[in-house]
Design a protein around this motif. Structure first.
Motif, PDB file in Angstrom:
ATOM      1  N   ASP A 155       0.847  -1.190   0.000  1.00 27.65           N
ATOM      2  CA  ASP A 155       0.000   0.000   0.000  1.00 27.65           C
ATOM      3  C   ASP A 155       0.886   1.244   0.000  1.00 27.65           C
ATOM      4  OD1 ASP A 155      -2.095   1.755   0.141  1.00 27.65           O
ATOM      5  OD2 ASP A 155      -2.461   1.452   2.290  1.00 27.65           O
ATOM      6  N   ARG A 156       1.498   1.504  -1.156  1.00 28.74           N
ATOM      7  CA  ARG A 156       2.414   2.639  -1.273  1.00 28.74           C
ATOM      8  C   ARG A 156       1.637   3.958  -1.292  1.00 28.74           C
ATOM      9  NH1 ARG A 156       7.685   1.607  -3.011  1.00 28.74           N
ATOM     10  NH2 ARG A 156       8.213  -0.538  -2.420  1.00 28.74           N
ATOM     11  N   ASP A 157       2.280   4.998  -0.844  1.00 31.13           N
ATOM     12  CA  ASP A 157       1.710   6.345  -0.896  1.00 31.13           C
ATOM     13  C   ASP A 157       1.891   6.879  -2.319  1.00 31.13           C
ATOM     14  OD1 ASP A 157       1.016   9.014  -0.677  1.00 31.13           O
ATOM     15  OD2 ASP A 157       1.978   9.294   1.262  1.00 31.13           O
ATOM     16  N   VAL A 158       0.846   6.736  -3.117  1.00 35.25           N
ATOM     17  CA  VAL A 158       0.889   7.131  -4.521  1.00 35.25           C
ATOM     18  C   VAL A 158      -0.264   8.080  -4.822  1.00 35.25           C
ATOM     19  CG1 VAL A 158       0.747   6.354  -6.929  1.00 35.25           C
ATOM     20  CG2 VAL A 158       1.933   4.936  -5.231  1.00 35.25           C
ATOM     21  N   VAL A 159       0.048   9.202  -5.448  1.00 29.48           N
ATOM     22  CA  VAL A 159      -0.971  10.071  -6.023  1.00 29.48           C
ATOM     23  C   VAL A 159      -0.846   9.952  -7.536  1.00 29.48           C
ATOM     24  CG1 VAL A 159      -1.847  12.411  -6.267  1.00 29.48           C
ATOM     25  CG2 VAL A 159      -0.917  11.663  -4.076  1.00 29.48           C
ATOM     26  N   PHE A 160      -1.908   9.469  -8.166  1.00 25.24           N
ATOM     27  CA  PHE A 160      -1.906   9.183  -9.600  1.00 25.24           C
ATOM     28  C   PHE A 160      -2.822  10.211 -10.271  1.00 25.24           C
ATOM     29  CE2 PHE A 160      -1.447   5.323 -12.565  1.00 25.24           C
ATOM     30  CZ  PHE A 160      -1.601   6.096 -13.705  1.00 25.24           C
ATOM     31  N   VAL A 161      -2.231  11.126 -11.024  1.00 28.57           N
ATOM     32  CA  VAL A 161      -2.979  12.177 -11.699  1.00 28.57           C
ATOM     33  C   VAL A 161      -2.937  11.920 -13.206  1.00 28.57           C
ATOM     34  CG1 VAL A 161      -3.272  14.664 -12.029  1.00 28.57           C
ATOM     35  CG2 VAL A 161      -2.286  13.796  -9.892  1.00 28.57           C
ATOM     36  N   HIS A 162      -4.108  11.690 -13.788  1.00 24.72           N
ATOM     37  CA  HIS A 162      -4.173  11.376 -15.208  1.00 24.72           C
ATOM     38  C   HIS A 162      -4.974  12.434 -15.955  1.00 24.72           C
ATOM     39  CE1 HIS A 162      -4.242   9.099 -18.904  1.00 24.72           C
ATOM     40  NE2 HIS A 162      -5.560   9.124 -18.924  1.00 24.72           N
ATOM     41  N   SER A 163      -4.438  12.870 -17.091  1.00 23.23           N
ATOM     42  CA  SER A 163      -5.106  13.857 -17.938  1.00 23.23           C
ATOM     43  C   SER A 163      -5.625  13.198 -19.204  1.00 23.23           C
ATOM     44  CB  SER A 163      -4.133  14.988 -18.309  1.00 23.23           C
ATOM     45  OG  SER A 163      -3.715  15.695 -17.151  1.00 23.23           O
ATOM     46  N   ALA A 164      -6.860  13.552 -19.584  1.00 26.45           N
ATOM     47  CA  ALA A 164      -7.492  12.972 -20.770  1.00 26.45           C
ATOM     48  C   ALA A 164      -8.372  14.022 -21.434  1.00 26.45           C
ATOM     49  CB  ALA A 164      -8.319  11.743 -20.384  1.00 26.45           C
ATOM     50  N   ARG A 165      -8.839  13.689 -22.646  1.00 25.46           N
ATOM     51  CA  ARG A 165      -9.700  14.641 -23.352  1.00 25.46           C
ATOM     52  C   ARG A 165     -11.053  14.767 -22.660  1.00 25.46           C
ATOM     53  NH1 ARG A 165      -7.905  11.756 -28.370  1.00 25.46           N
ATOM     54  NH2 ARG A 165      -9.757  10.505 -27.944  1.00 25.46           N
ATOM     55  N   THR A 166     -11.688  13.626 -22.409  1.00 23.13           N
ATOM     56  CA  THR A 166     -12.997  13.586 -21.753  1.00 23.13           C
ATOM     57  C   THR A 166     -13.003  12.413 -20.784  1.00 23.13           C
ATOM     58  OG1 THR A 166     -14.068  12.063 -23.301  1.00 23.13           O
ATOM     59  CG2 THR A 166     -14.051  14.412 -23.912  1.00 23.13           C
ATOM     60  N   PRO A 167     -13.989  12.336 -19.893  1.00 23.06           N
ATOM     61  CA  PRO A 167     -14.049  11.191 -18.976  1.00 23.06           C
ATOM     62  C   PRO A 167     -14.094   9.841 -19.684  1.00 23.06           C
ATOM     63  CG  PRO A 167     -15.484  12.944 -18.202  1.00 23.06           C
ATOM     64  CD  PRO A 167     -14.984  13.370 -19.554  1.00 23.06           C
ATOM     65  N   THR A 168     -14.752   9.753 -20.837  1.00 25.39           N
ATOM     66  CA  THR A 168     -14.826   8.471 -21.549  1.00 25.39           C
ATOM     67  C   THR A 168     -13.493   8.084 -22.166  1.00 25.39           C
ATOM     68  OG1 THR A 168     -15.605   9.593 -23.563  1.00 25.39           O
ATOM     69  CG2 THR A 168     -17.277   8.728 -22.055  1.00 25.39           C
ATOM     70  N   ASP A 169     -12.538   9.018 -22.228  1.00 29.12           N
ATOM     71  CA  ASP A 169     -11.208   8.723 -22.770  1.00 29.12           C
ATOM     72  C   ASP A 169     -10.220   8.282 -21.693  1.00 29.12           C
ATOM     73  OD1 ASP A 169     -11.444   9.394 -25.651  1.00 29.12           O
ATOM     74  OD2 ASP A 169     -11.934  11.387 -24.879  1.00 29.12           O
ATOM     75  N   ILE A 170     -10.659   8.197 -20.445  1.00 29.43           N
ATOM     76  CA  ILE A 170      -9.760   7.784 -19.364  1.00 29.43           C
ATOM     77  C   ILE A 170      -9.531   6.280 -19.477  1.00 29.43           C
ATOM     78  CG2 ILE A 170      -9.432   7.573 -16.877  1.00 29.43           C
ATOM     79  CD1 ILE A 170     -11.203  10.056 -16.559  1.00 29.43           C
ATOM     80  N   ILE A 171      -8.319   5.891 -19.793  1.00 25.47           N
ATOM     81  CA  ILE A 171      -7.959   4.481 -19.920  1.00 25.47           C
ATOM     82  C   ILE A 171      -7.844   3.875 -18.520  1.00 25.47           C
ATOM     83  CG2 ILE A 171      -6.306   2.871 -20.951  1.00 25.47           C
ATOM     84  CD1 ILE A 171      -5.326   5.227 -22.712  1.00 25.47           C
ATOM     85  N   PHE A 172      -8.366   2.663 -18.360  1.00 21.73           N
ATOM     86  CA  PHE A 172      -8.318   1.942 -17.083  1.00 21.73           C
ATOM     87  C   PHE A 172      -9.071   2.680 -15.971  1.00 21.73           C
ATOM     88  CE2 PHE A 172      -3.968   1.046 -18.976  1.00 21.73           C
ATOM     89  CZ  PHE A 172      -4.327  -0.169 -19.535  1.00 21.73           C
ATOM     90  N   ARG A 173     -10.087   3.418 -16.328  1.00 30.24           N
ATOM     91  CA  ARG A 173     -10.816   4.231 -15.348  1.00 30.24           C
ATOM     92  C   ARG A 173     -11.395   3.384 -14.215  1.00 30.24           C
ATOM     93  NH1 ARG A 173     -15.938   8.025 -17.167  1.00 30.24           N
ATOM     94  NH2 ARG A 173     -16.781   8.495 -15.093  1.00 30.24           N
ATOM     95  N   ARG A 174     -12.087   2.307 -14.560  1.00 21.53           N
ATOM     96  CA  ARG A 174     -12.698   1.477 -13.518  1.00 21.53           C
ATOM     97  C   ARG A 174     -11.643   0.754 -12.681  1.00 21.53           C
ATOM     98  NH1 ARG A 174     -17.050  -2.123 -16.598  1.00 21.53           N
ATOM     99  NH2 ARG A 174     -15.339  -2.174 -18.096  1.00 21.53           N
ATOM    100  N   GLU A 175     -10.587   0.287 -13.321  1.00 21.42           N
ATOM    101  CA  GLU A 175      -9.560  -0.431 -12.576  1.00 21.42           C
ATOM    102  C   GLU A 175      -8.823   0.492 -11.620  1.00 21.42           C
ATOM    103  OE1 GLU A 175      -5.685  -3.362 -13.218  1.00 21.42           O
ATOM    104  OE2 GLU A 175      -6.824  -2.679 -14.965  1.00 21.42           O
ATOM    105  N   LEU A 176      -8.575   1.724 -12.028  1.00 19.81           N
ATOM    106  CA  LEU A 176      -7.929   2.669 -11.117  1.00 19.81           C
ATOM    107  C   LEU A 176      -8.808   2.913  -9.893  1.00 19.81           C
ATOM    108  CD1 LEU A 176      -6.417   5.214 -13.654  1.00 19.81           C
ATOM    109  CD2 LEU A 176      -5.133   3.876 -11.980  1.00 19.81           C
ATOM    110  N   GLY A 177     -10.127   2.927 -10.103  1.00 21.51           N
ATOM    111  CA  GLY A 177     -11.023   3.055  -8.965  1.00 21.51           C
ATOM    112  C   GLY A 177     -10.911   1.872  -8.018  1.00 21.51           C
ATOM    113  N   LEU A 178     -10.749   0.673  -8.584  1.00 18.10           N
ATOM    114  CA  LEU A 178     -10.587  -0.521  -7.768  1.00 18.10           C
ATOM    115  C   LEU A 178      -9.280  -0.475  -6.983  1.00 18.10           C
ATOM    116  CD1 LEU A 178     -11.470  -3.392  -6.950  1.00 18.10           C
ATOM    117  CD2 LEU A 178     -10.275  -4.236  -8.994  1.00 18.10           C
ATOM    118  N   LEU A 179      -8.196  -0.066  -7.647  1.00 14.01           N
ATOM    119  CA  LEU A 179      -6.909   0.028  -6.952  1.00 14.01           C
ATOM    120  C   LEU A 179      -7.003   0.999  -5.779  1.00 14.01           C
ATOM    121  CD1 LEU A 179      -4.331   0.126  -9.907  1.00 14.01           C
ATOM    122  CD2 LEU A 179      -5.186  -1.848  -8.641  1.00 14.01           C
TER     123      LEU A 179
END
Length: 367
Positions: A155-179
């Motif tokens: 459980d590392r201290d990670v802040v993951f900031v991802h930029s995309a065109r629109t919400p539907t363009d976020i790759i791995f969106r659901r999996e990042l929520g699970l992580l």
């Protein structure tokens, strides 16, 4: 595993997959991640464990329209799942390789691969706190790192900031929520240029800037930063971190930019056939297919000499890692210091990487 899951298969311990011994990978699954992004999963054709560092890349050798093309793709899967690996590819308008992969590569097909290689990895820069910054398909190496932490129960201290065109363009969106749900110290934040079709999207819209980063990660100055994305995105990140007084010695970035370079320098308008001279005495390098000859100064790499002379050879990393510039040495001798972008058997067959080869004599190269 590489076949039916049986007791014997589970008890067997495969050897390590080595692209120098067998460079063939079999596509075993294709996943649609977004409307223009797919993940391709591969396994060795013979049982073998694929070992790499999270964040490293693989060089694919593909036959596209009768031409052999090399492209580097970061591995998006973690090394904690060594029976397979995956790459995640965004379809680029007009892109020769990305469009071929999206339109043609299917389960059961095989391709050649070299690697894994690269030094963009959190494993090489252990830290108490990380900041992952990605734009578009640049998410892939950071996803490999994030998946690795999760699979290992770290459980590392990670802040993951991802930029995309629109919400539907976020790759791995659901999996990042699970992580994030599984790891209290793993936090995600998304910055989209616009809401697209999601009117209720509540996350920030626009572009990442220093003020927004300070809101998302007030302690960003204390973190080890890994960044990957398009060149303009990474330039903007470097600028905002510099403005914020960040110690850039703890900043790491990775990107591969593949322009569709002509394979024959004679196609270029900037150089006419003949001999291009150099003020410093060195060695001559003749490109047998195009009829061009350039002078290479002492200590100068072949690729650099060609570029100085106005010739464009296919290349990308310029560090001897990707294999894009691989060429056959017809005659002469070079000193080559590569980073894994060429196999030993290819060297034995007379191939070199011009980007990391220094002439030790006059050369003739099949280009």
């Amino acid at each position: 595993m590489n076949g039916p899951i049986t007791r014997d298969a589970l008890q067997a311990v495969p050897s390590r997959w080595d692209s120098d011994e067998d460079d063939v990978l079999i596509c075993c699954q294709v996943r649609q991640e977004t409307h223009d992004v797919k993940s391709f999963l591969f396994r060795p054709r013979s049982p073998g464990l694929i070992r790499f560092l999270p964040g490293q890349f693989l060089t694919l050798e593909l036959e596209v329209d009768g031409e052999t093309v090399n492209r580097c793709y970061t591995i998006s899967s973690p090394p904690t799942r060594p029976d397979t690996l995956s790459i995640t590819v965004k379809r680029v308008p007009g892109g020769k390789v990305s469009n071929w992969l999206h339109d043609h590569l299917a389960p059961g097909m095989s391709l050649r691969a070299l690697g894994p290689n690269g030094d963009f990895s959190c494993a090489l820069h252990p830290a108490g706190k990380y900041l992952f910054l990605s734009g578009g398909s640049g998410i892939t190496p950071l996803m490999s790192m994030s998946r690795s932490f999760h699979d290992l129960g770290e459980d590392r201290d990670v802040v993951f900031v991802h930029s995309a065109r629109t919400p539907t363009d976020i790759i791995f969106r659901r999996e990042l929520g699970l992580l994030a749900a599984n790891q209290p110290h793993f936090r995600t934040a998304f910055v989209c240029e616009g809401r697209g079709g999601e009117a209720e999207w509540a996350a920030p819209t626009g572009y990442l800037d220093l003020q927004l980063l300070a809101r998302i990660a007030p302690d960003f100055g204390e973190r080890e930063v890994f960044c990957c994305g398009p060149a303009p995105y990474m330039a903007a990140v470097r600028a905002l971190l510099t403005e914020g007084g960040f110690d850039m010695a703890r900043y790491h970035e990775e990107s591969f930019s593949f322009a569709d370079l002509p394979s024959d320098p004679a196609e270029e308008d900037s150089t006419s056939a003949g001999v291009t001279t150099c003020e410093t005495v060195g060695f001559s390098v003749e490109f047998s297919k195009s009829g061009h000859t350039v002078a290479c100064a002492p200590g100068q790499k072949v690729l650099e000499a060609a570029r100085v002379a106005g010739l464009r050879l296919p290349s990308s990393c310029a560090k001897g890692m990707c294999g894009t510039c691989k060429s056959r040495l017809v005659s002469g001798e070079v000193h080559m210091e590569h980073g894994g972008g060429i196999r030993q058997r290819e060297i034995d067959q007379g191939y070199i990487l011009p980007c990391c080869s220094t002439p030790l004599s006059d050369l003739v190269i099949e280009r």
